[in-house]
Design a protein around this motif. Structure first.
Motif, PDB file in Angstrom:
ATOM      1  N   LEU A 130       0.830  -1.253  -0.205  1.00  0.00           N
ATOM      2  CA  LEU A 130      -0.103   0.035   0.004  1.00  0.00           C
ATOM      3  C   LEU A 130       0.762   1.150   0.080  1.00  0.00           C
ATOM      4  O   LEU A 130       1.982   1.298   0.593  1.00  0.00           O
ATOM      5  CB  LEU A 130      -0.989   0.150   1.151  1.00  0.00           C
ATOM      6  N   LYS A 131       0.331   2.191  -0.592  1.00  0.00           N
ATOM      7  CA  LYS A 131       1.087   3.401  -0.533  1.00  0.00           C
ATOM      8  C   LYS A 131       0.579   4.435   0.584  1.00  0.00           C
ATOM      9  O   LYS A 131      -0.621   4.678   0.588  1.00  0.00           O
ATOM     10  CB  LYS A 131       0.812   4.300  -2.024  1.00  0.00           C
ATOM     11  N   VAL A 132       1.419   4.997   1.360  1.00  0.00           N
ATOM     12  CA  VAL A 132       0.946   5.309   2.736  1.00  0.00           C
ATOM     13  C   VAL A 132       1.738   6.938   2.851  1.00  0.00           C
ATOM     14  O   VAL A 132       2.968   6.866   2.178  1.00  0.00           O
ATOM     15  CB  VAL A 132       1.162   4.462   3.904  1.00  0.00           C
ATOM     16  N   ARG A 133       1.264   7.583   3.868  1.00  0.00           N
ATOM     17  CA  ARG A 133       2.188   8.855   4.042  1.00  0.00           C
ATOM     18  C   ARG A 133       3.408   8.558   4.915  1.00  0.00           C
ATOM     19  O   ARG A 133       3.203   7.921   5.665  1.00  0.00           O
ATOM     20  CB  ARG A 133       1.079   9.746   4.694  1.00  0.00           C
ATOM     21  N   ARG A 134       4.153   9.517   4.593  1.00  0.00           N
ATOM     22  CA  ARG A 134       5.606   9.350   5.445  1.00  0.00           C
ATOM     23  C   ARG A 134       4.940   9.583   6.750  1.00  0.00           C
ATOM     24  O   ARG A 134       4.026  10.645   7.104  1.00  0.00           O
ATOM     25  CB  ARG A 134       6.630  10.260   5.100  1.00  0.00           C
ATOM     26  N   LYS A 135       5.611   9.056   7.740  1.00  0.00           N
ATOM     27  CA  LYS A 135       5.344   9.350   9.175  1.00  0.00           C
ATOM     28  C   LYS A 135       5.871  10.685   9.553  1.00  0.00           C
ATOM     29  O   LYS A 135       6.999  11.267   9.149  1.00  0.00           O
ATOM     30  CB  LYS A 135       6.112   8.307  10.393  1.00  0.00           C
ATOM     31  N   LEU A 136       5.180  11.607  10.237  1.00  0.00           N
ATOM     32  CA  LEU A 136       5.411  12.764  10.831  1.00  0.00           C
ATOM     33  C   LEU A 136       6.393  12.709  11.777  1.00  0.00           C
ATOM     34  O   LEU A 136       6.559  11.792  12.550  1.00  0.00           O
ATOM     35  CB  LEU A 136       4.374  13.390  11.425  1.00  0.00           C
ATOM     36  N   LYS A 137       7.562  13.453  11.819  1.00  0.00           N
ATOM     37  CA  LYS A 137       8.574  13.576  12.885  1.00  0.00           C
ATOM     38  C   LYS A 137       7.978  14.499  13.999  1.00  0.00           C
ATOM     39  O   LYS A 137       7.756  15.922  13.489  1.00  0.00           O
ATOM     40  CB  LYS A 137       9.684  14.199  12.301  1.00  0.00           C
ATOM     41  N   VAL A 138       7.815  14.140  15.097  1.00  0.00           N
ATOM     42  CA  VAL A 138       7.304  14.835  16.055  1.00  0.00           C
ATOM     43  C   VAL A 138       8.433  14.994  17.361  1.00  0.00           C
ATOM     44  O   VAL A 138       8.862  13.924  17.919  1.00  0.00           O
ATOM     45  CB  VAL A 138       6.116  14.135  16.747  1.00  0.00           C
ATOM     46  N   ALA A 160      15.113  21.393  17.787  1.00  0.00           N
ATOM     47  CA  ALA A 160      13.703  20.803  17.506  1.00  0.00           C
ATOM     48  C   ALA A 160      13.255  21.101  16.350  1.00  0.00           C
ATOM     49  O   ALA A 160      12.750  19.907  15.512  1.00  0.00           O
ATOM     50  CB  ALA A 160      12.898  20.763  18.763  1.00  0.00           C
ATOM     51  N   ALA A 161      13.117  22.080  16.054  1.00  0.00           N
ATOM     52  CA  ALA A 161      12.437  22.739  14.828  1.00  0.00           C
ATOM     53  C   ALA A 161      13.118  22.283  13.595  1.00  0.00           C
ATOM     54  O   ALA A 161      12.501  22.080  12.536  1.00  0.00           O
ATOM     55  CB  ALA A 161      12.035  24.308  14.779  1.00  0.00           C
ATOM     56  N   ALA A 162      14.392  22.258  13.638  1.00  0.00           N
ATOM     57  CA  ALA A 162      15.419  21.800  12.416  1.00  0.00           C
ATOM     58  C   ALA A 162      14.981  20.415  12.243  1.00  0.00           C
ATOM     59  O   ALA A 162      15.305  19.877  11.203  1.00  0.00           O
ATOM     60  CB  ALA A 162      16.825  22.059  12.809  1.00  0.00           C
ATOM     61  N   LYS A 163      14.580  19.528  13.183  1.00  0.00           N
ATOM     62  CA  LYS A 163      14.525  18.007  12.976  1.00  0.00           C
ATOM     63  C   LYS A 163      13.254  17.637  12.603  1.00  0.00           C
ATOM     64  O   LYS A 163      13.139  16.326  12.391  1.00  0.00           O
ATOM     65  CB  LYS A 163      14.962  17.658  14.345  1.00  0.00           C
ATOM     66  N   ALA A 164      12.088  18.445  13.115  1.00  0.00           N
ATOM     67  CA  ALA A 164      10.743  17.744  13.240  1.00  0.00           C
ATOM     68  C   ALA A 164       9.601  18.501  12.396  1.00  0.00           C
ATOM     69  O   ALA A 164       9.868  19.794  12.016  1.00  0.00           O
ATOM     70  CB  ALA A 164      10.351  17.467  14.720  1.00  0.00           C
ATOM     71  N   ASP A 165       8.776  18.005  12.034  1.00  0.00           N
ATOM     72  CA  ASP A 165       7.456  18.486  11.671  1.00  0.00           C
ATOM     73  C   ASP A 165       6.683  19.339  12.652  1.00  0.00           C
ATOM     74  O   ASP A 165       5.956  20.190  12.296  1.00  0.00           O
ATOM     75  CB  ASP A 165       6.567  17.682  10.902  1.00  0.00           C
ATOM     76  N   VAL A 166       6.630  18.633  13.948  1.00  0.00           N
ATOM     77  CA  VAL A 166       5.865  19.174  15.178  1.00  0.00           C
ATOM     78  C   VAL A 166       6.595  19.178  16.382  1.00  0.00           C
ATOM     79  O   VAL A 166       7.594  18.235  16.411  1.00  0.00           O
ATOM     80  CB  VAL A 166       4.724  18.155  14.984  1.00  0.00           C
ATOM     81  N   LEU A 167       6.609  20.334  16.981  1.00  0.00           N
ATOM     82  CA  LEU A 167       7.240  20.279  18.250  1.00  0.00           C
ATOM     83  C   LEU A 167       6.221  20.368  19.474  1.00  0.00           C
ATOM     84  O   LEU A 167       5.218  20.995  19.519  1.00  0.00           O
ATOM     85  CB  LEU A 167       8.041  21.371  18.385  1.00  0.00           C
ATOM     86  N   ILE A 168       6.257  19.401  20.539  1.00  0.00           N
ATOM     87  CA  ILE A 168       5.574  19.369  21.624  1.00  0.00           C
ATOM     88  C   ILE A 168       6.169  19.633  22.780  1.00  0.00           C
ATOM     89  O   ILE A 168       7.161  18.901  23.173  1.00  0.00           O
ATOM     90  CB  ILE A 168       4.582  18.164  21.753  1.00  0.00           C
ATOM     91  N   SER A 169       6.195  20.721  23.599  1.00  0.00           N
ATOM     92  CA  SER A 169       6.511  20.933  24.832  1.00  0.00           C
ATOM     93  C   SER A 169       5.497  21.026  25.850  1.00  0.00           C
ATOM     94  O   SER A 169       4.348  21.021  25.668  1.00  0.00           O
ATOM     95  CB  SER A 169       7.375  22.220  24.823  1.00  0.00           C
TER      96      SER A 169
END
Length: 437
Positions: free
Chosen positions: A193-201, A261-270
């Motif tokens: 199956l074709k799926v979306r890339r996993k988000l980096k959080v 963190a922002a340079a590595k990820a799509d989303v940052l949660i603190s």
């Protein structure tokens, strides 16, 4: 927009939960429209079925075959031409010409006055369009008889392509793939199956009082539990996690942690550092790094929250904007705000079509005190009462720092913004943890 997260301000009035959800959904939609990377071929990958659970389908899955592939019997019985039912006879008698099994079609021809013994799923002969269940027939050596008024022509036959036609979408893009979806794909002979890339959080906790596991506690210090709760919540969504650890309460450390963190990820949660008393220097940092609003939300637990966008950092390799959530520091509030705001945003950002968990209702076993003017998320245990109705009871003290109240619970009781006190026996909305925790 009055409560837009695009202006980094500290709101003095409380934001309604529904307003906060809409503001987040609108900003994520804008981010998706701006960012071509979310729809770029590089953000789509092909995985085998045994690695596709909880991934988001990137393209409609088109069926390569008709389902069923041929007209077949819906039950065990006898197949015949339904034209014979149009006679005036009260009873029909037919000679049994042979047998058709699932996977073993009958190779001969069925003549007028004949029928075919047939099993569920077996291919219907071209001359037959009706199946009489075997329990409705009387057998006599090589023939059967049955009352003509027991069925109509065409009954108990499944038509070719009745479930799914060749070339039609079996599963539509945006589906968070479940076990049944993998089974459906396999039934069509599809192995990948074709799926979306996993988000980096990226996740981090801020606070001078926090200690990592393995360190000794000193006076006033506590172990950091929030990163472990968030890790579990993100693993439920099968996302890629970047653990940035604990950050101390000083502007330089926090700013550097956010930049990395922002340079590595799509989303940052603190978590931590977003209450009114703590937000001053965080607000200053956010004004430098992006467009982030500091909100007071009319909810319990989880009142303070920050949300917005961290802009691409000059001098780094990242060209993307990073979605940011600044959650409260209290352990229960972290999990509640994740459920109510972060989870849906992550699914939306990753291309899911269904982002909100369903609500059901249950009877509360005891009265619940509630002030109108805020939405409350109380931890509870779902069961059944003596009458067999679904019922809930609270886990006890509902303080935002009592993590055990989450550990013992299996659902939230959700009390709406305008609701007041709840009487024992009233129906309340609940959100189940199963599949979410």
């Amino acid at each position: 927009m009055k409560h837009s997260p695009n202006s980094p301000i500290l709101l003095t009035s409380s934001l309604h939960v529904d307003e906060a959800r809409k503001a987040i959904a609108d900003l994520v939609s804008e981010l998706l429209q701006e960012s071509q990377t979310m729809h770029h071929p590089a953000d789509i990958e092909t995985v085998s079925l045994d690695h596709a659970i909880n991934r988001i389908l990137a393209e409609d899955l088109l069926s390569p075959i008709d389902v069923p592939a041929a007209d077949n019997s819906a039950m065990d019985g006898y197949a015949f031409n339904g034209q014979c039912l149009k006679t005036n006879a009260d009873e029909i008698s037919l000679r049994v010409a042979g047998t058709a099994l699932a996977g073993k079609p009958y190779e001969g021809e069925i003549q007028a006055g004949e029928c075919l013994k047939i099993m569920t799923g077996a291919v219907m002969p071209a001359a037959c369009d009706t199946v009489i269940p075997q329990e409705f027939t009387a057998t006599n050596h090589e023939s059967i008889s049955f009352k003509s008024d027991q069925l109509k022509a065409g009954e108990n036959r499944r038509l070719r392509g009745e479930d799914l036609q060749k070339g039609k979408a079996a599963i539509t893009a945006g589906r968070l793939l479940r076990p049944s979806d993998l089974g459906l794909a396999a039934s069509l002979g599809i192995a990948t199956l074709k799926v979306r890339r996993k988000l980096k959080v990226a996740i981090l906790s801020s606070g001078d009082e926090l200690r990592s596991l393995g360190e000794s506690l000193t006076a006033g210090s506590i172990y950091d539990s929030n990163r472990y709760s968030l890790t579990g919540l993100l693993n439920r969504l099968d996302l890629e996690i970047v653990d940035c650890g604990i950050v101390r309460d000083d502007p330089a450390s926090l700013k550097q942690a956010f930049i990395e963190a922002a340079a590595k990820a799509d989303v940052l949660i603190s978590s931590g550092g977003v209450s009114v008393g703590e937000a001053d220097f965080t607000k200053q940092i956010m004004q430098e790094l992006g467009d982030v609003g500091f909100w007071k939300i009319a909810m319990r637990p989880g009142r303070p929250m920050a949300f917005g966008i961290l802009k691409p950092i000059p001098g780094t390799s990242s060209a993307r904007k990073t979605l940011f959530f600044g959650l409260p520091g209290n352990p229960v509030a972290v999990m509640v705000t994740f459920y109510q705001f972060v989870r849906s945003a992550l699914l939306q950002l990753n291309g899911a079509s269904q982002t909100e968990p369903p609500l059901v209702q249950a009877v509360t076993e005891t009265a619940i005190r509630k002030k109108p003017g805020r939405t409350e998320f109380q931890r509870a245990i779902l069961g059944r009462n003596a009458e067999g109705k679904p019922s809930v009871r609270l886990t006890g003290s509902q303080g935002a720092g009592i993590l055990r109240s989450m550990s013992e619970a299996n659902c939230f009781v959700i009390l709406g913004h305008d609701q007041g006190n709840i009487a024992a026996g009233d129906w309340v909305d609940i959100a189940l943890f199963d599949g979410l925790l």
